[in-house]
Design a protein around this motif. Structure first.
Motif, PDB file in Angstrom:
ATOM      1  N   LYS A  43       0.852  -1.325   0.114  1.00 22.37           N
ATOM      2  CA  LYS A  43       0.023  -0.006  -0.115  1.00 22.37           C
ATOM      3  C   LYS A  43       0.648   1.195   0.103  1.00 22.37           C
ATOM      4  O   LYS A  43       0.311   2.427  -0.235  1.00 22.37           O
ATOM      5  CB  LYS A  43      -0.982   0.068   1.228  1.00 22.37           C
ATOM      6  N   ASN A  71      -2.125  -6.970  -6.078  1.00 18.37           N
ATOM      7  CA  ASN A  71      -3.099  -5.764  -5.537  1.00 18.37           C
ATOM      8  C   ASN A  71      -2.928  -4.595  -6.279  1.00 18.37           C
ATOM      9  O   ASN A  71      -2.049  -3.910  -6.365  1.00 18.37           O
ATOM     10  CB  ASN A  71      -2.915  -5.838  -4.026  1.00 18.37           C
ATOM     11  N   ASP A  72      -3.976  -4.498  -7.014  1.00 19.67           N
ATOM     12  CA  ASP A  72      -4.581  -3.053  -7.345  1.00 19.67           C
ATOM     13  C   ASP A  72      -3.921  -2.649  -8.834  1.00 19.67           C
ATOM     14  O   ASP A  72      -4.342  -2.097  -9.672  1.00 19.67           O
ATOM     15  CB  ASP A  72      -4.150  -1.917  -6.194  1.00 19.67           C
ATOM     16  N   GLY A  88      -9.783  -3.631  -5.463  1.00 19.69           N
ATOM     17  CA  GLY A  88     -10.969  -3.341  -4.245  1.00 19.69           C
ATOM     18  C   GLY A  88     -11.868  -2.594  -5.130  1.00 19.69           C
ATOM     19  O   GLY A  88     -11.775  -1.973  -6.196  1.00 19.69           O
ATOM     20  N   ASP A  91     -10.563   0.773  -6.937  1.00 22.75           N
ATOM     21  CA  ASP A  91      -9.514   0.547  -7.883  1.00 22.75           C
ATOM     22  C   ASP A  91     -10.076   0.670  -9.170  1.00 22.75           C
ATOM     23  O   ASP A  91     -11.289   0.789  -9.560  1.00 22.75           O
ATOM     24  CB  ASP A  91      -8.917  -0.859  -7.757  1.00 22.75           C
TER      25      ASP A  91
HETATM   26 MG    MG Z   1      -7.083  -1.541  -3.590  1.00 24.30          MG
END
Ligand code: MG
Ligand code: 3NM
Length: 524
Positions: A43, A71-72, A88, A91
């Motif tokens: 993150k 992720n993402d 998410g 996103d």
């Molecule tokens: Mg995300």
């Protein structure tokens, strides 16, 4: 195309590593422990740093043939030839990601509610992550908790689609079996896996942590919708009664330790009834000792009769550890229909622990089920009860995934497959306080015996061992037959003399009396 095994899904979290633990070392050890899928979640890393971490992580996962999702960041996924991405709700859209990724790339989306799931299905995702099921410190949550009991309705949306579902948020080896047991839809749709961060990453021995989780995952049998199904519709009435007789003997010989968190109106009486049956009561309420007690106790009763908000912690902790230690847990939501506080409290508690049996009168179980069929007055139900009590208890047992015990002039018990009716008892039981509460103590005592005599190994993938339906039948039958005998005694003049007589008759109850008086029927 790679076939993805979602069962033990590690989401990375470098900030959670124990002091001195190397990230790559930890990752490799967790793969050795049985992690089946890895999501690299960064993150706060800059792009170059993320890229380096993803590249090295992918090389390690490749060694173990474990697929990697990013992720993402679609760009990072493309750069390292990851198997796919996890997105998410805020996103990039699935369609945009799909357009950029190679054919066959895996796309998963975080879902918190039914609308999210429907959108994800429309968008053509490969899997959804349902969360958060438990509280977590790993991520700042922006959505309400789904709760273990909320997972089933989201999984049901996936029925027939082939889209996979995993759960995430606060999943640990201590609550994994309870999580898996609870996360099944009414249509028997179970999760395909669990996603875990801290239970693995924060461990100094991630291999061991992953092994522990993996062992429970492998043992769990989703086709066991209800905790215990040993009593079948086709088994003879005789064998159930003989089962009750056998449990009477087990209780008297082994004096199971029955932990009871109950209300202050009936605590003494409940302890005396437990002793008279042959059990050994412990009425502790201090939150700090719940974990220790759950190891030594044979079953737990939680009764919310005089519940205060400061009692929540001991109840939720006791229940949590009862599940973790696979001890039978009997839940008595006394007067749940009487106030919003009680209703909310019960919902909160049932999100923490999975009951093995839930016991209540018609009003209480109606309130629990959200049915308006039966009204309540204080903690008592009024009116005659349900039009179709047999299908009511069956449905509620399936929904709550436990045995349901509906008490009244006729008692109805079900594990979601079989319904058993008991017609013993005496109306004078309604003239002493807490006759329902002592039934809970009796059920908890006999469920302890049922677990005691179980031949199943502790790692058989079931949340509780032993025949909980038989234990519940025994608990009600012994109490109601003894009540009949006590009420018929010439020295019993009313409720005041009845209660001690009941305790004496529980103490003296013989198999012969039980056999000759039991009014039990089985409904398939
Ligand atoms: Mg995300
Ligand atoms: N997503 P732990 S909860 C990454 O609810 C993540 O979508 C969540 O970490 C969600 O296993 C979560 O340490 C963190 O509780 C899960």
């Amino acid at each position: 195309m790679t076939v993805i095994d979602y069962s033990l899904y590690l989401v990375t979290g470098r900030n959670l590593l124990p002091l001195g633990k190397d990230y790559y070392q930890s990752l490799e050890e967790s793969l050795q422990g049985g992690v089946t899928l890895v999501q690299i979640r960064e993150k706060h890393a800059d792009t170059a740093e993320f890229l380096e971490i993803a590249t090295k992580s992918k090389a390690i996962c490749d060694k173990y043939n474990v697929p990697v999702l990013i992720n993402d960041r679609i760009d990072i996924a493309l750069a390292v030839h990851a198997h796919g991405v996890h997105l998410g709700q805020t996103d990039m859209s699935v369609a945009q990601a799909r357009a950029m990724l190679p054919p066959g790339a895996i796309i998963g989306v975080s879902c918190n509610n039914e609308e999210h799931v429907k959108n994800a299905l429309r968008d053509g995702v490969d899997y959804i992550g349902i969360g958060a099921v438990w509280g977590t410190k790993t991520k700042k949550l922006t959505n309400p908790l789904v709760g273990v009991r909320g997972v089933g309705s989201l999984l049901e949306v996936l029925d027939g689609t082939g889209v996979k579902g995993v759960v995430i948020g606060g999943i640990k080896s201590t609550n994994l079996l309870r999580t898996l047991h609870g996360s099944v839809s009414r249509t028997n749709h179970a999760v395909d896996g669990v996603a875990v961060v801290s239970d693995i990453v924060a461990s100094s021995e991630p291999r061991h942590a992953a092994e522990k989780l993996s062992k429970v995952l492998r043992a769990f049998k989703a086709d066991l919708p209800i905790s215990v199904l040993a009593v079948r519709a086709d088994s003879a009435r005789h064998s159930i009664i003989e089962g009750v007789v056998r449990l009477m003997k087990v209780v008297r010989e082994l004096n199971p330790l029955v932990h009871q968190i109950t209300n202050n109106v009936v605590a003494t009486q409940s302890a005396n009834v437990t002793l008279a049956i042959g059990g050994s009561p412990i009425m502790a309420t201090e939150p700090q000792e719940m974990e220790d007690l759950s190891r030594i106790c044979n079953s737990l009763l939680i009764n919310i009769g005089t519940m205060r908000s400061d009692g929540m912690l001991s109840m939720s902790r006791a229940g949590y550890f009862a599940n973790a230690n696979q001890k039978p847990l009997v839940f008595d939501p006394v007067g749940i229909g009487a106030s919003t506080f009680r209703k909310d409290t019960v919902q909160e508690l049932l999100n923490v622990f999975q009951a093995s049996a839930i016991k209540g009168n018609a009003g209480e179980l109606a309130a629990l089920a959200g049915s308006v069929e039966v009204e309540t007055k204080g903690v008592d139900s009024i009116g005659s009860g349900f039009k179709d009590p047999i299908s009511f208890v069956m449905t509620l047992a399936r929904k709550e995934r436990c045995v349901v015990v509906l008490t009244g002039p006729v008692d109805y018990l079900s594990d979601g497959v079989t319904v058993i009716t008991l017609r013993n008892g005496h109306e004078i039981l309604g003239k002493i306080t807490g006759s329902g509460c002592i039934a809970g103590s009796s059920v908890a005592t006999f469920c302890a015996a049922a677990a005691f005599e179980s031949q199943e190994p502790p790692n058989a993938g079931k949340l509780v061992r032993g025949d909980i339906l038989l234990g519940s039948v025994a608990g009600i039958l012994v109490l109601t037959v003894a009540a009949e005998v006590a009420a018929a005694r010439s020295d019993v003049k009313g409720p005041g003399t009845f209660l001690p007589a009941l305790i004496d008759e529980l103490w003296a109850l013989t198999p012969e009396t039980l056999r000759s008086k039991a009014k039990l029927e089985i409904h398939a």
